[in-house]
Write an enzyme that holds these catalytic residues in place. Structure first.
Site, PDB file in Angstrom:
ATOM      1  N   HIS A  67      -7.001  -3.227   1.306  1.00  0.00           N
ATOM      2  CA  HIS A  67      -7.157  -1.772   1.227  1.00  0.00           C
ATOM      3  C   HIS A  67      -8.022  -1.367   2.410  1.00  0.00           C
ATOM      4  CE1 HIS A  67      -6.842  -2.872  -3.104  1.00  0.00           C
ATOM      5  NE2 HIS A  67      -6.260  -1.709  -3.264  1.00  0.00           N
ATOM      6  N   ASP A  70     -11.564  -1.953   1.714  1.00  0.00           N
ATOM      7  CA  ASP A  70     -12.040  -3.351   1.642  1.00  0.00           C
ATOM      8  C   ASP A  70     -12.553  -3.818   2.995  1.00  0.00           C
ATOM      9  OD1 ASP A  70     -10.860  -3.402  -0.898  1.00  0.00           O
ATOM     10  OD2 ASP A  70      -9.029  -4.354  -0.153  1.00  0.00           O
TER      11      ASP A  70
HETATM   12  C1  3MF Z   1      -4.857  -2.741  -9.887  1.00  0.00           C
HETATM   13  C2  3MF Z   1      -4.173  -3.411  -8.804  1.00  0.00           C
HETATM   14  C3  3MF Z   1      -4.554  -2.966  -7.451  1.00  0.00           C
HETATM   15  C4  3MF Z   1      -3.441  -3.015  -6.484  1.00  0.00           C
HETATM   16  C5  3MF Z   1      -3.934  -2.668  -5.134  1.00  0.00           C
HETATM   17  C6  3MF Z   1      -2.911  -2.768  -4.082  1.00  0.00           C
HETATM   18  C7  3MF Z   1      -6.830  -3.248  -6.846  1.00  0.00           C
HETATM   19  O1  3MF Z   1      -4.582  -3.260 -11.109  1.00  0.00           O
HETATM   20  O2  3MF Z   1      -3.410  -4.306  -9.032  1.00  0.00           O
HETATM   21  O3  3MF Z   1      -5.590  -3.820  -7.022  1.00  0.00           O
HETATM   22  O4  3MF Z   1      -2.825  -4.258  -6.449  1.00  0.00           O
HETATM   23  O5  3MF Z   1      -4.418  -1.375  -5.153  1.00  0.00           O
HETATM   24  O6  3MF Z   1      -1.732  -2.125  -4.383  1.00  0.00           O
END
Ligand code: 3MF
Ligand code: MG
Ligand code: MG
Length: 403
Positions: A67, A70
């Site tokens: 992300h 991140d």
């Molecule tokens: C939440 C998720 C997310 C997504 C991420 C990327 C934080 O349950 O699974 O992880 O995978 O946003 O698409």
């Protein structure tokens, strides 16, 4: 031919691997890494990037995922955030060139900051919608720069807590407009990879709009995007929606929208992002059987969207977790390949539907007969269906011989 890792296109994710410090709803961080502590945030972001590449090297994994939030600190404005993301992206690009590691996908975090608490693109406040457009634009630009093979959208705050304050029809229209804007922009900049929506039900909002594969497909259809956008299917999200992992893969494949996998595991206590590493070979074999039947992972991959547990303070557990799950996937892939090569499963399915091949049944299926014609034929031919064996116990027993 190809190695296991080439077939499975494993990816390490930034957020659980490097960003998550072991929080749960009842307690704070249990393992603090250097970048979770005070200090220059951009220095920490560089160290984190280096640690990502060290992890990838130790695991010999070909892809990573992130992300925007991140990889770089938010700063105090979107301008500053964009600048930070671009700076770290250049650092990542250098590392990618040095190591040959690739980016499976990037995505924008439009769920953590409090500005998204009432939704991102589906927010009642148009300023939030506009902000999201700006954030996704930059994240898509950076993902392209890094040669990302897909771009993911998980609508973490796209949902509602109560219909009493929600105009559902309006919010779905906003979501449709937003996705169309993203798809148009992707074409404008020549981003070749697919946009992937990641369905998830029930959390964090009480009702998530992108509930499951079927719901996402109807949303894509309603917005004329079913040929443009595919899905990133997560094992735990499938379970949370009351499906199996393999069901969501098979359905996406049948609808022509299968894209990629977020791999982890929920259980009967699923929820609140438990996201354990997937280690169950028979379960993975069923999923990989569907993936192989769908033509394998072409642009997609197997992204470890999984976290080590709060007590796993020793970073070694992070490596054991990934290695264990990769090993389980490799064993499951061997089993799934056997399930295909052996041919007995397919033969049972073919036999079960064989009667449809008869010309009169083909005519019935392809619109040459009306409902009244069919009714007349049933009466004149005395058609009287008898119970037929489904061979279920035979097949379930057979399955155990492959894994
Ligand atoms: C939440 C998720 C997310 C997504 C991420 C990327 C934080 O349950 O699974 O992880 O995978 O946003 O698409
Ligand atoms: Mg996920
Ligand atoms: Mg998840």
């Amino acid at each position: 031919g190809k190695s296991m890792a080439e077939h499975l296109r494993f990816a390490v994710c930034y957020w659980h691997t490097l960003c998550w410090p072991g929080l749960d709803p009842f307690g704070g961080e249990t393992f603090l890494r250097p970048w979770h502590q005070a200090g220059d945030q951009m220095d920490h972001a560089r160290r984190k990037a280096d640690m990502m590449f060290e992890t990838l090297r130790l695991l010999n994994v070909p892809f990573f995922t992130f992300h925007d939030l991140d990889i770089a600190p938010e700063g105090s404005s979107l301008k500053e955030f964009n600048r930070n993301v671009s700076t770290i992206a250049s650092h990542l690009l250098k590392k990618m060139d040095e190591t040959g590691v690739k980016l499976l996908w990037g995505t924008a975090n439009m769920f953590s900051n409090r500005r998204f608490m009432a939704g991102a693109a589906t927010n009642p406040d148009p300023d939030v919608f506009a902000y999201c457009a700006a954030q996704v634009k930059h994240c898509l630009d950076v993902t392209k720069e890094l040669g990302g093979e897909n771009y993911v959208m998980w609508g973490g705050r796209e949902g509602y807590e109560t219909l009493l304050n929600t105009d559902l029809k309006r919010e779905l229209a906003q979501a449709g407009r937003f996705l169309n804007l993203v798809v148009d922009y992707k074409h404008k900049i020549g981003f070749k990879g697919p946009i992937l929506i990641e369905p998830k039900p029930q959390e964090p909002t009480k009702h998530q709009y992108d509930y499951d594969v079927a719901t996402v497909y109807s949303f894509l259809k309603a917005n004329g995007l079913e040929k443009e956008v595919k899905v990133n299917i997560e094992q735990n999200h499938a379970i949370l929606a009351g499906h199996t992992f393999e069901h969501e893969i098979a359905l996406a494949s049948a609808l022509g929208i299968f894209g990629s996998i977020d791999l982890n595991r929920g259980d009967y206590q699923s929820g609140w992002d438990t996201d354990q590493f997937a280690m169950n070979v028979p379960e993975l074999a069923l999923a990989l059987y569907e993936i192989l039947k769908a033509g394998g992972l072409t642009t997609g991959g197997m992204n470890f969207d999984a976290k080590i547990r709060r007590q796993s303070i020793d970073p070694d557990d992070l490596l054991h977790a990934h290695v264990g799950s990769m090993d389980a996937c490799a064993r499951a892939l061997i089993a799934a390949a056997k399930m295909i090569e052996d041919g007995r499963l397919k033969a049972e399915v073919d036999k079960r539907y064989a009667k449809w091949d008869e010309p009169k049944n083909q005519a019935m299926l392809h619109g040459k007969e009306s409902l009244a014609d069919i009714a007349g034929r049933v009466l004149s031919e005395n058609i009287d269906p008898k119970p037929r064996s489904g061979r279920q116990e035979y097949l379930e027993n057979l399955l155990n011989t492959y894994v």
